[in-house]
Write a protein that holds these residues in place. Structure first.
Motif, PDB file in Angstrom:
ATOM      1  N   MET A   1       1.173  -1.338   0.305  1.00  0.00           N
ATOM      2  CA  MET A   1       0.040  -0.052   0.198  1.00  0.00           C
ATOM      3  C   MET A   1       1.164   0.920  -0.336  1.00  0.00           C
ATOM      4  O   MET A   1       1.666   1.716   0.385  1.00  0.00           O
ATOM      5  CB  MET A   1      -0.638  -0.025   1.214  1.00  0.00           C
ATOM      6  CG  MET A   1      -1.492   1.664   0.966  1.00  0.00           C
ATOM      7  SD  MET A   1      -3.035   1.150   2.635  1.00  0.00           S
ATOM      8  CE  MET A   1      -2.081   2.254   4.198  1.00  0.00           C
ATOM      9  N   GLU A   3       1.478   5.801   0.932  1.00  0.00           N
ATOM     10  CA  GLU A   3       1.097   5.888   1.660  1.00  0.00           C
ATOM     11  C   GLU A   3       1.216   7.652   1.052  1.00  0.00           C
ATOM     12  O   GLU A   3       1.621   7.757  -0.039  1.00  0.00           O
ATOM     13  CB  GLU A   3       2.211   6.615   3.021  1.00  0.00           C
ATOM     14  CG  GLU A   3       1.752   5.651   4.111  1.00  0.00           C
ATOM     15  CD  GLU A   3       1.091   4.884   4.483  1.00  0.00           C
ATOM     16  OE1 GLU A   3       0.416   6.145   5.187  1.00  0.00           O
ATOM     17  OE2 GLU A   3       1.018   4.133   4.310  1.00  0.00           O
ATOM     18  N   GLU A  41      -6.878   6.462   9.174  1.00  0.00           N
ATOM     19  CA  GLU A  41      -6.786   5.562   8.188  1.00  0.00           C
ATOM     20  C   GLU A  41      -6.266   5.822   6.806  1.00  0.00           C
ATOM     21  O   GLU A  41      -6.198   4.660   6.200  1.00  0.00           O
ATOM     22  CB  GLU A  41      -8.032   4.848   8.689  1.00  0.00           C
ATOM     23  CG  GLU A  41      -8.338   4.744   9.752  1.00  0.00           C
ATOM     24  CD  GLU A  41      -9.024   3.832   9.976  1.00  0.00           C
ATOM     25  OE1 GLU A  41      -9.630   2.356   9.004  1.00  0.00           O
ATOM     26  OE2 GLU A  41     -10.446   3.349  11.279  1.00  0.00           O
ATOM     27  N   GLY A  42      -7.228   7.056   6.184  1.00  0.00           N
ATOM     28  CA  GLY A  42      -6.954   7.823   4.712  1.00  0.00           C
ATOM     29  C   GLY A  42      -7.949   7.983   4.117  1.00  0.00           C
ATOM     30  O   GLY A  42      -8.429   8.170   4.772  1.00  0.00           O
ATOM     31  N   GLY A  81      -6.050   2.365  -6.383  1.00  0.00           N
ATOM     32  CA  GLY A  81      -6.247   0.995  -5.388  1.00  0.00           C
ATOM     33  C   GLY A  81      -6.718   0.545  -5.174  1.00  0.00           C
ATOM     34  O   GLY A  81      -7.997   0.147  -6.628  1.00  0.00           O
ATOM     35  N   THR A  84     -12.357  -1.351   0.090  1.00  0.00           N
ATOM     36  CA  THR A  84     -12.523  -2.864   1.195  1.00  0.00           C
ATOM     37  C   THR A  84     -13.891  -1.985   1.615  1.00  0.00           C
ATOM     38  O   THR A  84     -13.868  -0.574   1.917  1.00  0.00           O
ATOM     39  CB  THR A  84     -11.532  -2.571   2.423  1.00  0.00           C
ATOM     40  OG1 THR A  84     -10.289  -2.867   1.945  1.00  0.00           O
ATOM     41  CG2 THR A  84     -12.522  -3.208   3.267  1.00  0.00           C
ATOM     42  N   ARG A 120     -12.948   2.735   1.775  1.00  0.00           N
ATOM     43  CA  ARG A 120     -11.765   2.649   2.124  1.00  0.00           C
ATOM     44  C   ARG A 120     -11.050   2.765   1.121  1.00  0.00           C
ATOM     45  O   ARG A 120     -10.835   1.018   0.507  1.00  0.00           O
ATOM     46  CB  ARG A 120     -12.104   1.918   3.708  1.00  0.00           C
ATOM     47  CG  ARG A 120     -11.833   2.064   4.687  1.00  0.00           C
ATOM     48  CD  ARG A 120     -11.501   2.483   5.457  1.00  0.00           C
ATOM     49  NE  ARG A 120     -12.102   3.888   6.775  1.00  0.00           N
ATOM     50  CZ  ARG A 120     -11.332   4.485   6.533  1.00  0.00           C
ATOM     51  NH1 ARG A 120     -10.546   5.499   6.030  1.00  0.00           N
ATOM     52  NH2 ARG A 120     -12.136   5.222   7.541  1.00  0.00           N
ATOM     53  N   SER A 122      -7.424   1.770  -0.485  1.00  0.00           N
ATOM     54  CA  SER A 122      -6.077   1.400  -0.090  1.00  0.00           C
ATOM     55  C   SER A 122      -5.285   1.620  -0.797  1.00  0.00           C
ATOM     56  O   SER A 122      -5.055   0.841  -2.099  1.00  0.00           O
ATOM     57  CB  SER A 122      -5.625  -0.234   0.017  1.00  0.00           C
ATOM     58  OG  SER A 122      -6.015  -0.233   1.123  1.00  0.00           O
ATOM     59  N   THR A 124      -2.479   2.583  -4.226  1.00  0.00           N
ATOM     60  CA  THR A 124      -1.259   1.669  -4.627  1.00  0.00           C
ATOM     61  C   THR A 124      -0.688   2.201  -5.636  1.00  0.00           C
ATOM     62  O   THR A 124       1.058   2.165  -6.111  1.00  0.00           O
ATOM     63  CB  THR A 124      -1.468   0.010  -6.024  1.00  0.00           C
ATOM     64  OG1 THR A 124      -3.036   0.609  -6.717  1.00  0.00           O
ATOM     65  CG2 THR A 124      -2.520  -0.926  -4.924  1.00  0.00           C
TER      66      THR A 124
END
Length: 131
Positions: A1, A3, A41-42, A81, A84, A120, A122, A124
């Protein structure tokens, strides 16, 4: 993942609309404008079951979004990305987004038969310009 950099997080704090793209069952893109959220959490967005976005993401979690500064089209952020989905905290999130984007304490457009869902993301791949 991957940041998010501090300048990306700061950009996401603005009430700028994101265009989110998911993949339909036939593989074609489905893009829609959405409010975007960022927290510890992003990055995430909020939608509802039984809409198309969460159905697409449940079948194929690949997602992308792009946010453009409405005052300067050369300032933008793109995130690709995987998603979820969670219903936990989604009602509170949509109310928080209503405050951010509209100045309303609560989200006013609850539809009968819908269940809010947080998507959510994540990352990439993250790209930007002017940030």
């Amino acid at each position: 993942m991957k940041e998010l950099a501090p300048e990306h997080r700061a950009f996401l704090e603005n009430p700028y609309i994101a265009v989110v793209t998911t993949l339909r069952p036939d593989g074609s893109p489905h893009s829609t404008p959405l409010w975007v959220d960022v927290d510890d959490e992003g990055v995430s967005v909020n939608t509802a079951w039984p809409r198309v976005k969460p159905r697409n993401l449940a079948a194929d979690p690949r997602v992308s979004l792009v946010i453009v500064d409405p005052n300067d089209e050369l300032r933008w952020l793109g995130i690709t990305g995987t998603a979820t989905l969670t219903e936990e905290g989604a009602d509170e999130q949509i109310d928080r987004l209503a405050r951010k984007y509209r100045g309303h304490e609560r989200y006013m457009s609850h539809r009968e038969g819908e269940t809010r869902v947080t998507v959510r993301i994540s990352p990439t791949f993250v790209e930007s310009r002017g940030l």
